[in-house]
Write an enzyme that holds these catalytic residues in place. Structure first.
Site, short mmCIF file in Angstrom:
data_model
loop_
_atom_site.label_atom_id
_atom_site.label_comp_id
_atom_site.label_asym_id
_atom_site.label_seq_id
_atom_site.Cartn_x
_atom_site.Cartn_y
_atom_site.Cartn_z
N GLU A 92 31.80 49.13 26.37
CA GLU A 92 31.69 47.70 26.06
C GLU A 92 30.67 47.47 24.95
OE1 GLU A 92 32.43 45.49 30.22
OE2 GLU A 92 30.33 45.81 29.80
N HIS A 148 25.04 49.09 33.29
CA HIS A 148 25.64 47.96 32.57
C HIS A 148 24.71 47.53 31.44
CE1 HIS A 148 27.28 44.02 31.66
NE2 HIS A 148 28.40 44.45 32.21
O1 G3P Z 1 31.03 43.81 32.97
C1 G3P Z 1 31.96 43.17 32.18
C2 G3P Z 1 31.40 42.67 30.94
O2 G3P Z 1 30.15 42.97 30.55
C3 G3P Z 1 32.27 41.99 29.98
O3 G3P Z 1 31.98 40.66 30.11
O4 G3P Z 1 32.38 38.29 29.94
O5 G3P Z 1 32.92 39.79 28.03
O6 G3P Z 1 34.33 39.86 30.08
P1 G3P Z 1 32.96 39.59 29.49
#
Ligand code: G3P
Length: 222
Positions: A141, A93
Site C-alpha cells: 500500500e 500497517h
Molecule cells: O488498511 C487498508 C488501508 O490502509 C487502505 O485504506 O482507506 O485507502 O482503503 P483506504
C-alpha cells in the site's frame, strides 16, 4: 483464508465505534454468504471479541505486539487476540509501523499460535524484505494513496505488479494483496489482473453511506 480475499480494515473510524463494528462485519458476512467471495474483517481491538462472536468470516486484529502474557500493560499479545476469536492479524500497517526485529518476532509468535499474518509494505523492496519473514500475506500500500480517491491499481499499478514479482522470487506461497484508494469492483478486478490475490481496503467501505452496496460492487468481477 481463501483467496481472492477482500480484507476490510475498520481502522479507528467513528463509523465503527462500539457495536457499530458488528453491523459492518455482519454486512461483510452477508455479502460473503450471498456471493461466495472470501472476506475478512479487522475491527478495532476494543470490538474484536464482540465481532468474532457475531460473524463466521475470519476476524483479524489490526496489530499485535510480540509480547508474552504477563506484565505487559497496554500491549496486545498473540494469546489475547487468539482468545478474543481472531484468526490472524495485520502487522506493520503504514499507520502502525514496526521495527524489523519486532516484526520478525511477531510473525514467529503468531505462527506458534496458529494465527495468520498479513504484513503491510509500501514498495517492492520492503515487500521482498517482508517475504523473507514468511508471513501468509503481504499487502502492498503506497502510503500517499491511503484514504484517497484514486486506487493504487490506477495510480501506481507497477507498485502492485513489482511487489507480486518480488515476493514470488522469495517465496511463492505468500499471497500478495494490494490496497490504498481501492473502492470499486473495477479496482478489485485490476488488482487481480496485476497478480494480487485480493485487496486490503478501509475508507471505501467504512465511510460509505451504504456499505452493503459498495461491498456488492467490490465483488462483482470475482
Ligand atoms: O488498511 C487498508 C488501508 O490502509 C487502505 O485504506 O482507506 O485507502 O482503503 P483506504
Amino acid at each position: 483464508m481463501r483467496t481472492p480475499v477482500i480484507i476490510v480494515n475498520f481502522k479507528a473510524y467513528a463509523e465503527v465505534e462500539g457495536d457499530r463494528s458488528i453491523g459492518l462485519a455482519e454486512a461483510c458476512q452477508d455479502v460473503s454468504d450471498e456471493t461466495g467471495v472470501s472476506f475478512a474483517v479487522c475491527p478495532p481491538i476494543t470490538s474484536l471479541s464482540a465481532v468474532a462472536k457475531a460473524v463466521t468470516i475470519p476476524v483479524m486484529a489490526q496489530h499485535m505486539d510480540p509480547r508474552k502474557p504477563g506484565a505487559a500493560t497496554g500491549w496486545t499479545t498473540p494469546e489475547l487476540i487468539k482468545a478474543a476469536g481472531a484468526k490472524g492479524t495485520l502487522l506493520n500497517h503504514s499507520e502502525h509501523r514496526m521495527v524489523l526485529a519486532d516484526l520478525a518476532l511477531a510473525i514467529q509468535m503468531a505462527k506458534e499460535k496458529g494465527l495468520e499474518c498479513c504484513v503491510c509494505t509500501d514498495t517492492e523492496a520492503t515487500s521482498a524484505a517482508a517475504a523473507s519473514l514468511a508471513p501468509e500475506f503481504i499487502a502492498v500500500e503506497p502510503p500517499e494513496l491511503i484514504g484517497g480517491d484514486v486506487s493504487v491499481t490506477d495510480a501506481k499499478p507497477e507498485v502492485v505488479s513489482e511487489a507480486v514479482a518480488a515476493v514470488r522470487r522469495v517465496d511463492e506461497d505468500i499471497k500478495v494483496l494490494c490496497g490504498a484508494g481501492v473502492k470499486t469492483g473495477r479496482d478489485v478486478a485490476k488488482a487481480v489482473e496485476l497478480g494480487a490475490s485480493g485487496v486490503l481496503l478501509a475508507s471505501g467501505v467504512v465511510k460509505a453511506k451504504e456499505p452493503r452496496k459498495v461491498l456488492l460492487d467490490l465483488v462483482q468481477f470475482l
